[in-house]
Design an enzyme around this catalytic site. Structure first.
Site, PDB file in Angstrom:
ATOM      1  N   ALA A  21      72.138 -23.628 -45.014  1.00 47.97           N
ATOM      2  CA  ALA A  21      72.676 -23.578 -43.646  1.00 47.97           C
ATOM      3  C   ALA A  21      71.594 -23.079 -42.706  1.00 47.97           C
ATOM      4  O   ALA A  21      70.669 -22.370 -43.124  1.00 47.97           O
ATOM      5  CB  ALA A  21      73.882 -22.647 -43.586  1.00 47.97           C
ATOM      6  N   TYR A  37      77.239 -21.058 -34.556  1.00 45.55           N
ATOM      7  CA  TYR A  37      77.020 -20.801 -35.988  1.00 45.55           C
ATOM      8  C   TYR A  37      78.357 -20.576 -36.694  1.00 45.55           C
ATOM      9  O   TYR A  37      78.659 -21.190 -37.728  1.00 45.55           O
ATOM     10  CB  TYR A  37      76.112 -19.571 -36.162  1.00 45.55           C
ATOM     11  N   LYS A  70      80.324 -22.674 -39.628  1.00 45.83           N
ATOM     12  CA  LYS A  70      80.677 -22.060 -40.922  1.00 45.83           C
ATOM     13  C   LYS A  70      82.156 -22.294 -41.218  1.00 45.83           C
ATOM     14  O   LYS A  70      82.549 -22.558 -42.350  1.00 45.83           O
ATOM     15  CB  LYS A  70      80.359 -20.563 -40.892  1.00 45.83           C
ATOM     16  N   GLY A  74      70.035 -24.890 -50.612  1.00 49.01           N
ATOM     17  CA  GLY A  74      69.511 -23.653 -50.028  1.00 49.01           C
ATOM     18  C   GLY A  74      69.051 -22.679 -51.100  1.00 49.01           C
ATOM     19  O   GLY A  74      68.976 -21.469 -50.891  1.00 49.01           O
ATOM     20  N   GLY A  75      68.714 -23.205 -52.276  1.00 53.42           N
ATOM     21  CA  GLY A  75      68.405 -22.355 -53.431  1.00 53.42           C
ATOM     22  C   GLY A  75      67.037 -21.678 -53.389  1.00 53.42           C
ATOM     23  O   GLY A  75      66.712 -20.898 -54.285  1.00 53.42           O
ATOM     24  N   GLY A  93      70.541 -17.886 -51.997  1.00 52.73           N
ATOM     25  CA  GLY A  93      70.458 -18.969 -52.976  1.00 52.73           C
ATOM     26  C   GLY A  93      69.517 -18.639 -54.124  1.00 52.73           C
ATOM     27  O   GLY A  93      69.829 -18.913 -55.289  1.00 52.73           O
ATOM     28  N   SER A 110      81.493 -17.345 -44.109  1.00 50.12           N
ATOM     29  CA  SER A 110      80.955 -16.162 -43.440  1.00 50.12           C
ATOM     30  C   SER A 110      82.037 -15.369 -42.734  1.00 50.12           C
ATOM     31  O   SER A 110      82.991 -15.943 -42.181  1.00 50.12           O
ATOM     32  CB  SER A 110      79.925 -16.633 -42.419  1.00 50.12           C
ATOM     33  N   ASP A 163      65.459 -32.570 -46.906  1.00 48.40           N
ATOM     34  CA  ASP A 163      66.426 -32.226 -45.876  1.00 48.40           C
ATOM     35  C   ASP A 163      67.827 -32.607 -46.325  1.00 48.40           C
ATOM     36  O   ASP A 163      68.078 -33.761 -46.705  1.00 48.40           O
ATOM     37  CB  ASP A 163      66.063 -32.984 -44.586  1.00 48.40           C
TER      38      ASP A 163
HETATM   39  C1  UD1 Z   1      76.212 -12.005 -37.396  1.00 49.09           C
HETATM   40  C2  UD1 Z   1      77.192 -12.964 -37.958  1.00 49.09           C
HETATM   41  C3  UD1 Z   1      77.099 -12.973 -39.469  1.00 49.09           C
HETATM   42  C4  UD1 Z   1      75.673 -13.193 -39.951  1.00 49.09           C
HETATM   43  C5  UD1 Z   1      74.779 -12.135 -39.298  1.00 49.09           C
HETATM   44  C6  UD1 Z   1      73.332 -12.319 -39.671  1.00 49.09           C
HETATM   45  C7  UD1 Z   1      79.036 -12.873 -36.346  1.00 49.09           C
HETATM   46  C8  UD1 Z   1      80.338 -12.206 -36.020  1.00 49.09           C
HETATM   47  N1  UD1 Z   1      78.490 -12.505 -37.528  1.00 49.09           N
HETATM   48  O1  UD1 Z   1      76.678 -10.802 -37.807  1.00 49.09           O
HETATM   49  O2  UD1 Z   1      77.885 -13.998 -39.984  1.00 49.09           O
HETATM   50  O3  UD1 Z   1      75.624 -13.068 -41.339  1.00 49.09           O
HETATM   51  O4  UD1 Z   1      74.909 -12.235 -37.896  1.00 49.09           O
HETATM   52  O5  UD1 Z   1      72.841 -13.521 -39.175  1.00 49.09           O
HETATM   53  O6  UD1 Z   1      78.534 -13.701 -35.630  1.00 49.09           O
HETATM   54  N2  UD1 Z   1      71.984  -4.842 -33.874  1.00 49.09           N
HETATM   55  C9  UD1 Z   1      71.260  -3.880 -33.244  1.00 49.09           C
HETATM   56  N3  UD1 Z   1      69.914  -4.088 -33.095  1.00 49.09           N
HETATM   57  C10 UD1 Z   1      69.280  -5.189 -33.559  1.00 49.09           C
HETATM   58  C11 UD1 Z   1      70.047  -6.176 -34.208  1.00 49.09           C
HETATM   59  C12 UD1 Z   1      71.401  -5.968 -34.347  1.00 49.09           C
HETATM   60  O7  UD1 Z   1      71.795  -2.874 -32.791  1.00 49.09           O
HETATM   61  O8  UD1 Z   1      68.060  -5.288 -33.392  1.00 49.09           O
HETATM   62  C13 UD1 Z   1      73.444  -4.644 -34.016  1.00 49.09           C
HETATM   63  C14 UD1 Z   1      74.240  -5.779 -33.425  1.00 49.09           C
HETATM   64  O9  UD1 Z   1      74.444  -5.599 -32.048  1.00 49.09           O
HETATM   65  C15 UD1 Z   1      75.518  -5.704 -34.229  1.00 49.09           C
HETATM   66  C16 UD1 Z   1      75.060  -5.161 -35.578  1.00 49.09           C
HETATM   67  O10 UD1 Z   1      73.778  -4.632 -35.381  1.00 49.09           O
HETATM   68  O11 UD1 Z   1      76.401  -4.806 -33.632  1.00 49.09           O
HETATM   69  C17 UD1 Z   1      74.983  -6.207 -36.667  1.00 49.09           C
HETATM   70  O12 UD1 Z   1      74.208  -7.300 -36.203  1.00 49.09           O
HETATM   71  P1  UD1 Z   1      73.747  -8.521 -37.131  1.00 49.09           P
HETATM   72  O13 UD1 Z   1      73.036  -8.016 -38.312  1.00 49.09           O
HETATM   73  O14 UD1 Z   1      73.085  -9.512 -36.265  1.00 49.09           O
HETATM   74  O15 UD1 Z   1      75.078  -9.095 -37.722  1.00 49.09           O
HETATM   75  P2  UD1 Z   1      76.490  -9.475 -37.098  1.00 49.09           P
HETATM   76  O16 UD1 Z   1      76.469  -9.536 -35.638  1.00 49.09           O
HETATM   77  O17 UD1 Z   1      77.514  -8.667 -37.764  1.00 49.09           O
END
Ligand code: UD1
Length: 368
Positions: A76, A180, A184, A7-8, A13, A120, A54
């Protein structure tokens, strides 16, 4: 020393590759996933050799492993929402490809002396909380009933009182809430278990919410900083789920690289898993407002009061273990890091495909 970064060519990466290439011979295995990349990214490091293939292909893996002493396994499939309707793909790319890598390490001749695997914070599910009456508690995800009533904060699993988020340590029981996250956890546990059994020093780094330059602004399934950036750049307000007071631990990609280098260079972290974050909680409205200000746009975040299936409310890292055992200290503040992200994103094209992704999630009842 020869080092393989799977994934570099990706966001995390590639930063790691740049740091390693200063001192080491580096080989990258990456499939240039079309959801993330538009062909070869311009930032690819010229000092490094690239195998575009791949990771699920054993022959490709074997070629990538030739003469390698250290592996950073960063490859990933990373869409949390998407993993809920491309289940087989996520299990194949994340879990099964890691199984294949480990099979090669234990059954075939190789020189690998260290394995560092990207884990993660998603494997925790909800973060840790404290209840005034019951002490430290680990609530499960909020139920559908509660979310329908738009009651966002967590209740104590014992007495029902509202609980306060506290830093989440590595001791917290794992409750992954997406495919996901399950994959992880698989990656982390498989690597640590095989590493321990065969004496291959292995370290798992549980990344919190990573942001920084090179984050895909075209992949609508990535994290909130990239999503908001692409929207703001295209003159659209960030859409905030829930009430925007949910919090995360946003950590700069440079700090993530630093943690990886420490994990490689020191033996004090072998066979263990570590949180990599800043230890600070930031709410989502603050993220939106900070980005709007830095982009100098006249926009207001739009609070949708909708929610995403499987979302946690709060999670931020307890970083005492990595501080103590690896001497890690986060160096980039949220303000500095966001500034760097915006300076980079300003120079980068961002297609706003987020509307399409949101509709897809809504159609599948993953946003309500
Ligand atoms: C999830 C994963 C994390 C991954 C990340 C990015 C979980 C618990 N964690 O994190 O491992 O690294 O996704 O893929 O599954 N939000 C908004 N508006 C948006 C998008 C997001 O309000 O348009 C809010 C979400 O509802 C959430 C927060 O922002 O409350 C963070 O969202 P996000 O960046 O997707 O990350 P996680 O949910 O923490």
């Amino acid at each position: 020393m020869k080092i393989l970064v799977t994934g570099g060519a990706g966001f995390i990466g590639s930063h790691l590759v740049d740091a390693l290439a200063e001192k080491h011979e580096v080989v990258v295995l990456d499939n240039l996933e079309s959801q993330v990349h538009r062909g070869k990214p311009k930032y690819l490091n010229e000092k490094v050799s690239y195998i575009f293939g791949d990771i699920r292909d054993g022959d490709v893996l074997r070629r990538a492993l030739e003469g390698v002493e250290v592996i950073f396994h960063e490859a990933a499939a990373v869409g949390v929402g998407q993993s809920m309707y491309q289940i087989e793909k996520y299990v194949e790319v994340n879990t099964m490809a890691t199984a294949k890598l480990l099979d090669i390490l234990v059954n075939e001749e190789n020189e690998v002396k260290k394995l560092i695997v990207a884990s993660s914070m998603s494997i925790y599910g909800e973060g840790a909380y404290e209840c005034d009456s019951c002490g430290v508690v680990y609530p499960k995800l909020r139920g559908e009933e509660q979310l329908k009533r738009r009651k966002w904060e967590l209740g104590c699993p014992y007495c029902g009182e509202v609980v306060k988020p506290i830093p989440t340590s590595e001791e917290k029981p794992l409750h992954p809430t997406s495919i996901y996250a399950i994959t992880k956890r698989d990656q982390e546990e498989m690597c640590l278990t095989v590493g321990r059994a065969y004496g291959i020093p292995t370290v798992a780094l549980r990344y919190f919410n990573v942001y920084g330059p090179r984050q895909s602004l075209n992949n609508p399934y990535t994290g909130v900083c990239a999503i908001f950036s692409a929207r703001i750049k295209n003159g659209k307000p960030p859409l905030i789920f829930e009430d925007g007071l949910q919090t995360r631990d946003f950590v700069s990609v440079h700090d993530i690289v630093h943690a990886n280098i420490l994990a490689m260079e020191r033996n004090s972290g072998n066979y263990e898993a570590f949180n990599v974050g800043t230890g600070k909680a930031t709410d989502i409205i603050t993220v939106a407002e900070t980005l709007i200000n830095l982009y100098r746009r006249d926009l207001k975040p739009e609070i949708t009061n909708k929610y995403r299936a499987g979302d946690i409310r709060h999670c931020f890292a307890d970083i005492s273990k990595i501080r103590k055992k690896l001497g890690f200290e986060p160096k980039i503040s949220f303000e500095e890091g966001m500034k760097e992200l915006v300076e980079w994103a300003d120079r980068t094209e961002a297609e706003d495909r987020f509307e399409i992704a949101r509709r897809e999630l809504e159609e599948r009842r993953l946003v309500k």
